[in-house]
Design an enzyme around this catalytic site. Structure first.
Site, mmCIF file in Angstrom:
data_model
loop_
_atom_site.group_PDB
_atom_site.id
_atom_site.type_symbol
_atom_site.label_atom_id
_atom_site.label_comp_id
_atom_site.label_asym_id
_atom_site.label_seq_id
_atom_site.Cartn_x
_atom_site.Cartn_y
_atom_site.Cartn_z
ATOM 1 C CB ALA A 73 -0.902 -0.008 1.225
ATOM 2 N N GLY A 74 0.378 2.271 -0.671
ATOM 3 C CA GLY A 74 1.092 3.541 -0.709
ATOM 4 C C GLY A 74 1.735 3.817 -2.049
ATOM 5 C CG ASN A 121 5.074 8.172 4.135
ATOM 6 O OD1 ASN A 121 3.945 8.625 4.304
ATOM 7 N ND2 ASN A 121 5.389 6.912 4.440
ATOM 8 C CG PHE A 125 -4.715 7.690 5.264
ATOM 9 C CD1 PHE A 125 -3.668 6.827 4.971
ATOM 10 C CD2 PHE A 125 -5.567 7.363 6.322
ATOM 11 C CE1 PHE A 125 -3.466 5.672 5.720
ATOM 12 C CE2 PHE A 125 -5.378 6.213 7.071
ATOM 13 C CZ PHE A 125 -4.315 5.374 6.768
ATOM 14 C CB SER A 186 -0.990 5.082 8.428
ATOM 15 O OG SER A 186 -0.856 4.328 7.271
ATOM 16 C CG ASN A 188 2.303 9.634 8.407
ATOM 17 O OD1 ASN A 188 3.068 9.880 9.332
ATOM 18 N ND2 ASN A 188 2.662 8.959 7.334
ATOM 19 C CB THR A 189 -4.394 9.183 10.158
ATOM 20 O OG1 THR A 189 -4.247 9.353 8.747
ATOM 21 C CG2 THR A 189 -5.816 9.535 10.567
ATOM 22 C CE LYS A 224 1.302 -1.901 5.905
ATOM 23 N NZ LYS A 224 1.453 -1.238 4.607
ATOM 24 C CG ASN A 253 2.070 1.144 7.966
ATOM 25 O OD1 ASN A 253 2.761 1.948 7.334
ATOM 26 N ND2 ASN A 253 0.761 1.084 7.831
ATOM 27 C CB THR A 254 6.411 3.538 7.988
ATOM 28 O OG1 THR A 254 5.225 4.181 8.486
ATOM 29 C CG2 THR A 254 6.316 3.426 6.486
ATOM 30 N N GLY A 277 12.030 1.197 4.139
ATOM 31 C CA GLY A 277 13.094 0.873 3.195
ATOM 32 C C GLY A 277 14.312 0.216 3.818
HETATM 33 C C1 FMN Z 1 5.483 6.923 0.408
HETATM 34 C C2 FMN Z 1 4.837 5.831 1.177
HETATM 35 C C3 FMN Z 1 3.454 5.815 1.333
HETATM 36 C C4 FMN Z 1 2.847 4.793 2.062
HETATM 37 N N1 FMN Z 1 1.483 4.769 2.169
HETATM 38 C C5 FMN Z 1 0.880 3.743 2.819
HETATM 39 C C6 FMN Z 1 -0.532 3.656 2.883
HETATM 40 O O1 FMN Z 1 -1.261 4.488 2.351
HETATM 41 N N2 FMN Z 1 -1.072 2.616 3.573
HETATM 42 C C7 FMN Z 1 -0.314 1.650 4.175
HETATM 43 O O2 FMN Z 1 -0.859 0.709 4.755
HETATM 44 N N3 FMN Z 1 1.034 1.697 4.102
HETATM 45 C C8 FMN Z 1 1.641 2.713 3.439
HETATM 46 N N4 FMN Z 1 2.999 2.752 3.365
HETATM 47 C C9 FMN Z 1 3.784 1.703 4.055
HETATM 48 C C10 FMN Z 1 4.176 0.576 3.105
HETATM 49 O O3 FMN Z 1 3.048 -0.089 2.588
HETATM 50 C C11 FMN Z 1 5.087 -0.439 3.821
HETATM 51 O O4 FMN Z 1 4.369 -1.044 4.868
HETATM 52 C C12 FMN Z 1 6.343 0.200 4.391
HETATM 53 O O5 FMN Z 1 6.824 1.221 3.542
HETATM 54 C C13 FMN Z 1 7.477 -0.816 4.581
HETATM 55 O O6 FMN Z 1 7.816 -1.430 3.370
HETATM 56 P P1 FMN Z 1 9.075 -0.991 2.464
HETATM 57 O O7 FMN Z 1 10.259 -0.949 3.370
HETATM 58 O O8 FMN Z 1 9.138 -2.010 1.379
HETATM 59 O O9 FMN Z 1 8.735 0.366 1.925
HETATM 60 C C14 FMN Z 1 3.639 3.778 2.645
HETATM 61 C C15 FMN Z 1 5.027 3.808 2.474
HETATM 62 C C16 FMN Z 1 5.630 4.810 1.765
HETATM 63 C C17 FMN Z 1 7.121 4.798 1.596
#
Ligand code: FMN
Length: 378
Positions: A73-74, A121, A125, A186, A188-189, A224, A253-254, A277
């Site tokens: 997602a994202g 980030n 949303f 998330s 950020n909300t 999640k 998630n992050t 990342g």
């Molecule tokens: C720019 C950005 C936007 C994201 N937006 C969402 C989101 O809307 N919903 C969500 O569940 N996770 C969101 N994520 C989290 C990712 O889905 C993922 O859980 C997290 O980045 C870890 O994976 P990665 O290390 O492969 O990026 C976002 C991540 C990034 C970098």
């Protein structure tokens, strides 16, 4: 020499991260205009083809994915680039997070490159709302590409109204979803992560289930979670997930962990937002959560592993910790458009070397290796 990482990425890293992302998203969207433009896009995939093999197939809650890699997602919040991402080798796309009503998200700039491959980030949303996403997804009807819908709530919805907010999106996007991801993690909300607690989460899942029953039957649902949860809190999520008959958990998630953020400069320590990342500690936090869930509920819940996956090695680490499928977000940018093909072919090479015939054989084999120390808990 990897031209993308050595020459192109350092230039991209200097551009505004969100604008660049939107440009790539637009290009992917345009690529779906015709089979000729999709073919053109495929020339950027690993070995210029959509890499797949029957041994990579995974099934989650009855949904078949032709390999374990899903776009997390994202990346495609609007549902505009599903076919392009599939063409590059992903087995499916988790669209969203989608909220009921359009909302702009937090003020810009809100997406930062902390170091090549590591992103912070604070999007909050940004979403065109469920009606616009439904219109976008209409195009993929009958494509056979598995689409997950990540569901959230608008910022101004109070916690007590959250069950209805989640259920509203589930109802509207029911026909398009191969599975739903209930995003309560998330950072950020405001208040969203509080919905991971037993009572509010149970209420949301109950209402989502009821809505699906009325709409035509249960689809696979995942919740999640945040990597910043204590193991005790993960235990609560497991219990609620099992009680409500969920297919599984997406971990994770992050992270909001200030110590991890501060590794990239003290100024980031208390900046709002979630880090993702290629950070060793973040990757490890996510993997530890996966291993924990697998040990506690591996036979009852499927796990989708996400957090710092960038190559076959980091993908296999998550599978061996307990993940049946994987998601990638940040590495699509930092590793480039070949990332899915490279990971899938790397996993397959490993399977061939070890004489393994299906991914399922190695899911969770290393889950006992991970400790349960709360060293990352805030
Ligand atoms: C720019 C950005 C936007 C994201 N937006 C969402 C989101 O809307 N919903 C969500 O569940 N996770 C969101 N994520 C989290 C990712 O889905 C993922 O859980 C997290 O980045 C870890 O994976 P990665 O290390 O492969 O990026 C976002 C991540 C990034 C970098």
């Amino acid at each position: 020499m990897n031209i993308y990482k050595k020459i192109i990425l350092p230039i991209l890293d200097k551009l505004d991260s969100e604008s660049l992302h939107n440009l790539v998203l637009d290009l992917f969207h345009l690529a779906e205009f015709s089979s000729a433009t999709l073919w053109l896009l495929k020339q950027f995939a690993y070995k210029r083809k959509r890499f797949t093999d029957r041994r990579l197939r995974v099934i989650l809650g009855g949904v078949e994915f032709d390999n374990p890699l899903i776009v997390g997602a994202g990346w495609d919040k609007f549902g505009r680039a599903v076919k392009s991402l599939w063409q590059l080798g992903f087995a499916g796309v988790e669209v969203g997070t989608v909220v009921a009503n359009p909302q702009p998200g937090n003020p810009k700039p809100r997406q930062f490159v902390l170091s090549s491959g590591v992103i912070l980030n604070w999007l909050g949303f940004n979403s065109p709302g469920m009606e616009a996403v439904a219109r976008n997804l209409e195009r993929y009807r009958g494509s056979g590409i598995p689409i997950g819908i990540s569901v959230g709530k608008n910022r101004d919805v109070e916690a007590k109204d959250a069950p209805l907010a989640y259920a509203t999106v589930v109802r509207r996007l029911y026909d398009f979803a191969s599975y739903f991801a209930i995003n309560v993690s998330s950072p950020n909300t405001p208040g969203l992560r509080g919905l991971q607690d037993k009572k509010p989460l149970g209420e949301i899942l109950h209402m989502v289930n009821k809505t699906m029953d009325e709409a035509g039957g249960r689809k696979p649902v995942f919740v999640k979670i945040s990597p910043d949860l204590s193991f005790g809190a993960v235990e609560d999520v497991i219990e609620v997930a099992i009680d409500n008959g969920l297919t599984g958990i997406i971990a994770t998630n992050t992270t909001e962990n200030p110590y991890i953020k501060a590794k990239y400069g003290d100024r980031w320590r208390n900046v709002q937002g979630g880090l993702s990342g290629d950070d060793e500690d973040f990757r490890r936090m996510a993997t530890e959560k996966i291993a924990y869930i697998y040990r506690r509920a591996g036979s009852l819940l499927k796990i989708i592993g996400v957090g710092g996956i960038k190559d076959a090695e980091t993908a296999l680490e998550k599978i061996k910790a307990g993940a049946s499928a994987l998601q990638v977000v940040t590495a699509i940018r930092s590793e480039g458009l070949t990332v899915a093909g490279k990971i899938n072919s790397g996993i397959l090479e490993y399977m061939e070397r070890e004489g393994i015939d299906s991914i399922e054989e190695i899911v969770g084999v290393d889950s006992g290796k991970y400790g349960q120390k709360e060293h990352y808990v805030l």
